[in-house]
Design a protein around this motif. Structure first.
Motif, PDB file in Angstrom:
ATOM      1  N   PHE A  75      -4.315  -2.027  18.363  1.00 12.45           N
ATOM      2  CA  PHE A  75      -2.956  -1.565  18.048  1.00 12.45           C
ATOM      3  C   PHE A  75      -2.000  -2.746  17.910  1.00 12.45           C
ATOM      4  O   PHE A  75      -1.241  -2.835  16.942  1.00 12.45           O
ATOM      5  N   VAL A  76      -2.040  -3.676  18.848  1.00  9.38           N
ATOM      6  CA  VAL A  76      -1.135  -4.831  18.804  1.00  9.38           C
ATOM      7  C   VAL A  76      -1.460  -5.715  17.605  1.00  9.38           C
ATOM      8  O   VAL A  76      -0.562  -6.136  16.873  1.00  9.38           O
ATOM      9  N   GLY A  77      -2.746  -5.980  17.379  1.00  8.69           N
ATOM     10  CA  GLY A  77      -3.137  -6.816  16.246  1.00  8.69           C
ATOM     11  C   GLY A  77      -2.778  -6.182  14.910  1.00  8.69           C
ATOM     12  O   GLY A  77      -2.313  -6.863  13.996  1.00  8.69           O
ATOM     13  N   GLY A  78      -2.990  -4.879  14.788  1.00  8.42           N
ATOM     14  CA  GLY A  78      -2.624  -4.171  13.562  1.00  8.42           C
ATOM     15  C   GLY A  78      -1.129  -4.201  13.319  1.00  8.42           C
ATOM     16  O   GLY A  78      -0.669  -4.402  12.188  1.00  8.42           O
ATOM     17  N   THR A  79      -0.365  -4.010  14.379  1.00  4.48           N
ATOM     18  CA  THR A  79       1.088  -4.051  14.254  1.00  4.48           C
ATOM     19  C   THR A  79       1.563  -5.432  13.835  1.00  4.48           C
ATOM     20  O   THR A  79       2.413  -5.566  12.949  1.00  4.48           O
ATOM     21  N   VAL A  80       1.013  -6.461  14.452  1.00  2.06           N
ATOM     22  CA  VAL A  80       1.394  -7.837  14.100  1.00  2.06           C
ATOM     23  C   VAL A  80       1.043  -8.128  12.643  1.00  2.06           C
ATOM     24  O   VAL A  80       1.847  -8.713  11.904  1.00  2.06           O
ATOM     25  N   ALA A  81      -0.140  -7.694  12.201  1.00  2.00           N
ATOM     26  CA  ALA A  81      -0.546  -7.946  10.813  1.00  2.00           C
ATOM     27  C   ALA A  81       0.393  -7.255   9.831  1.00  2.00           C
ATOM     28  O   ALA A  81       0.814  -7.853   8.832  1.00  2.00           O
ATOM     29  N   ILE A  82       0.741  -6.011  10.107  1.00  2.00           N
ATOM     30  CA  ILE A  82       1.627  -5.281   9.197  1.00  2.00           C
ATOM     31  C   ILE A  82       3.034  -5.883   9.194  1.00  2.00           C
ATOM     32  O   ILE A  82       3.663  -6.012   8.142  1.00  2.00           O
ATOM     33  N   VAL A  83       3.527  -6.274  10.359  1.00  2.00           N
ATOM     34  CA  VAL A  83       4.863  -6.893  10.426  1.00  2.00           C
ATOM     35  C   VAL A  83       4.864  -8.234   9.697  1.00  2.00           C
ATOM     36  O   VAL A  83       5.823  -8.555   8.981  1.00  2.00           O
ATOM     37  N   LEU A  84       3.804  -9.024   9.839  1.00  2.00           N
ATOM     38  CA  LEU A  84       3.739 -10.296   9.122  1.00  2.00           C
ATOM     39  C   LEU A  84       3.720 -10.085   7.615  1.00  2.00           C
ATOM     40  O   LEU A  84       4.397 -10.808   6.876  1.00  2.00           O
ATOM     41  N   VAL A  85       2.950  -9.105   7.161  1.00  2.00           N
ATOM     42  CA  VAL A  85       2.915  -8.819   5.719  1.00  2.00           C
ATOM     43  C   VAL A  85       4.297  -8.381   5.246  1.00  2.00           C
ATOM     44  O   VAL A  85       4.778  -8.812   4.197  1.00  2.00           O
ATOM     45  N   ALA A  86       4.945  -7.511   6.026  1.00  2.00           N
ATOM     46  CA  ALA A  86       6.251  -6.984   5.610  1.00  2.00           C
ATOM     47  C   ALA A  86       7.344  -8.052   5.623  1.00  2.00           C
ATOM     48  O   ALA A  86       8.262  -8.011   4.798  1.00  2.00           O
ATOM     49  N   VAL A 101      -3.700  -3.385   3.106  1.00  2.00           N
ATOM     50  CA  VAL A 101      -3.887  -3.795   4.502  1.00  2.00           C
ATOM     51  C   VAL A 101      -3.545  -2.663   5.477  1.00  2.00           C
ATOM     52  O   VAL A 101      -4.313  -2.382   6.397  1.00  2.00           O
ATOM     53  N   ALA A 102      -2.419  -2.017   5.288  1.00  2.00           N
ATOM     54  CA  ALA A 102      -2.002  -0.971   6.228  1.00  2.00           C
ATOM     55  C   ALA A 102      -3.002   0.189   6.299  1.00  2.00           C
ATOM     56  O   ALA A 102      -3.376   0.603   7.402  1.00  2.00           O
ATOM     57  N   PRO A 103      -3.481   0.733   5.168  1.00  2.00           N
ATOM     58  CA  PRO A 103      -4.482   1.800   5.284  1.00  2.00           C
ATOM     59  C   PRO A 103      -5.778   1.335   5.942  1.00  2.00           C
ATOM     60  O   PRO A 103      -6.388   2.084   6.712  1.00  2.00           O
ATOM     61  N   LEU A 104      -6.205   0.113   5.665  1.00  2.00           N
ATOM     62  CA  LEU A 104      -7.415  -0.395   6.311  1.00  2.00           C
ATOM     63  C   LEU A 104      -7.236  -0.502   7.823  1.00  2.00           C
ATOM     64  O   LEU A 104      -8.152  -0.184   8.594  1.00  2.00           O
ATOM     65  N   ILE A 105      -6.078  -0.935   8.255  1.00  2.00           N
ATOM     66  CA  ILE A 105      -5.813  -1.036   9.691  1.00  2.00           C
ATOM     67  C   ILE A 105      -5.776   0.350  10.323  1.00  2.00           C
ATOM     68  O   ILE A 105      -6.347   0.570  11.395  1.00  2.00           O
ATOM     69  N   VAL A 106      -5.144   1.315   9.671  1.00  2.00           N
ATOM     70  CA  VAL A 106      -5.079   2.682  10.198  1.00  2.00           C
ATOM     71  C   VAL A 106      -6.477   3.273  10.300  1.00  2.00           C
ATOM     72  O   VAL A 106      -6.841   3.887  11.314  1.00  2.00           O
ATOM     73  N   MET A 107      -7.303   3.075   9.272  1.00  2.00           N
ATOM     74  CA  MET A 107      -8.665   3.611   9.308  1.00  2.00           C
ATOM     75  C   MET A 107      -9.512   2.908  10.365  1.00  2.00           C
ATOM     76  O   MET A 107     -10.334   3.542  11.027  1.00  2.00           O
ATOM     77  N   ALA A 108      -9.311   1.613  10.553  1.00  2.00           N
ATOM     78  CA  ALA A 108     -10.048   0.891  11.591  1.00  2.00           C
ATOM     79  C   ALA A 108      -9.669   1.398  12.977  1.00  2.00           C
ATOM     80  O   ALA A 108     -10.542   1.558  13.850  1.00  2.00           O
ATOM     81  N   LEU A 109      -8.393   1.672  13.209  1.00  2.00           N
ATOM     82  CA  LEU A 109      -7.980   2.211  14.503  1.00  2.00           C
ATOM     83  C   LEU A 109      -8.530   3.621  14.718  1.00  2.00           C
ATOM     84  O   LEU A 109      -8.917   3.978  15.828  1.00  2.00           O
ATOM     85  N   ALA A 110      -8.590   4.432  13.661  1.00  2.00           N
ATOM     86  CA  ALA A 110      -9.181   5.764  13.780  1.00  2.00           C
ATOM     87  C   ALA A 110     -10.666   5.662  14.114  1.00  2.00           C
ATOM     88  O   ALA A 110     -11.180   6.418  14.942  1.00  2.00           O
ATOM     89  N   TYR A 111     -11.358   4.711  13.497  1.00  2.00           N
ATOM     90  CA  TYR A 111     -12.774   4.518  13.788  1.00  2.00           C
ATOM     91  C   TYR A 111     -12.970   4.063  15.233  1.00  2.00           C
ATOM     92  O   TYR A 111     -13.885   4.532  15.922  1.00  2.00           O
ATOM     93  N   LEU A 112     -12.130   3.169  15.697  1.00  2.00           N
ATOM     94  CA  LEU A 112     -12.230   2.702  17.078  1.00  2.00           C
ATOM     95  C   LEU A 112     -11.998   3.850  18.053  1.00  2.00           C
ATOM     96  O   LEU A 112     -12.741   4.000  19.037  1.00  2.00           O
ATOM     97  N   ASP A 113     -10.998   4.686  17.801  1.00  2.00           N
ATOM     98  CA  ASP A 113     -10.759   5.851  18.654  1.00  2.00           C
ATOM     99  C   ASP A 113     -11.942   6.807  18.624  1.00  2.00           C
ATOM    100  O   ASP A 113     -12.339   7.361  19.654  1.00  2.00           O
TER     101      ASP A 113
END
Length: 135
Positions: A75-86, A101-113
């Protein structure tokens, strides 16, 4: 100093947030369906919708609402990546990166959950099945 935005100002921003949530839910449902289909369920779609969340573990108390350090780091890494891109990009490049990037991060977090929930279900099934062997 700039004031913080409390809610999105445009309908487009609302659709982006709703789309991220819908992508997360859809990814979880597809993963649950594939697992039920692989396990040989009679009705994999019903099994996917009937997926239960695992019982809370002792580690969730130490990590807030996160079940593991991996989930928190994701969650923290995904948030940092999206904020850096934005913040570091602009124009078409920002749009391109946010649409990939954002959809890939969301799907990766769903897979992890999903993996965490599946592992907890398997652990519970083994402990339940292990206790019945002696009877």
């Amino acid at each position: 100093m700039t004031p913080a935005h409390s809610l999105p100002d445009s309908a487009t921003e609302w659709w982006i947030y709703l789309g991220a949530f819908a992508l997360y839910v859809l990814t979880r449902l597809v993963l649950a369906w594939r697992q039920a289909h692989h396990d040989g369920a009679d009705h994999p779609v019903r099994a996917a919708f009937a997926e239960e969340e695992p019982e809370e573990s002792n580690t969730s108390v130490a990590l807030g609402s996160f079940r593991s350090y991996r989930q928190l780091a994701g969650f923290v890494g995904g948030t940092v990546a999206i904020v850096l891109v934005a913040t570091l990009t602009d124009g078409d490049l920002r749009l391109l990166l946010m649409c990939t990037v954002a959809p890939l991060i969301v799907m990766a977090l769903a897979y992890l959950d999903f993996r965490l929930a599946r592992t907890a279900r398997q652990r519970a099934a083994r402990s339940f099945g292990g206790g019945r062997r002696g009877i």
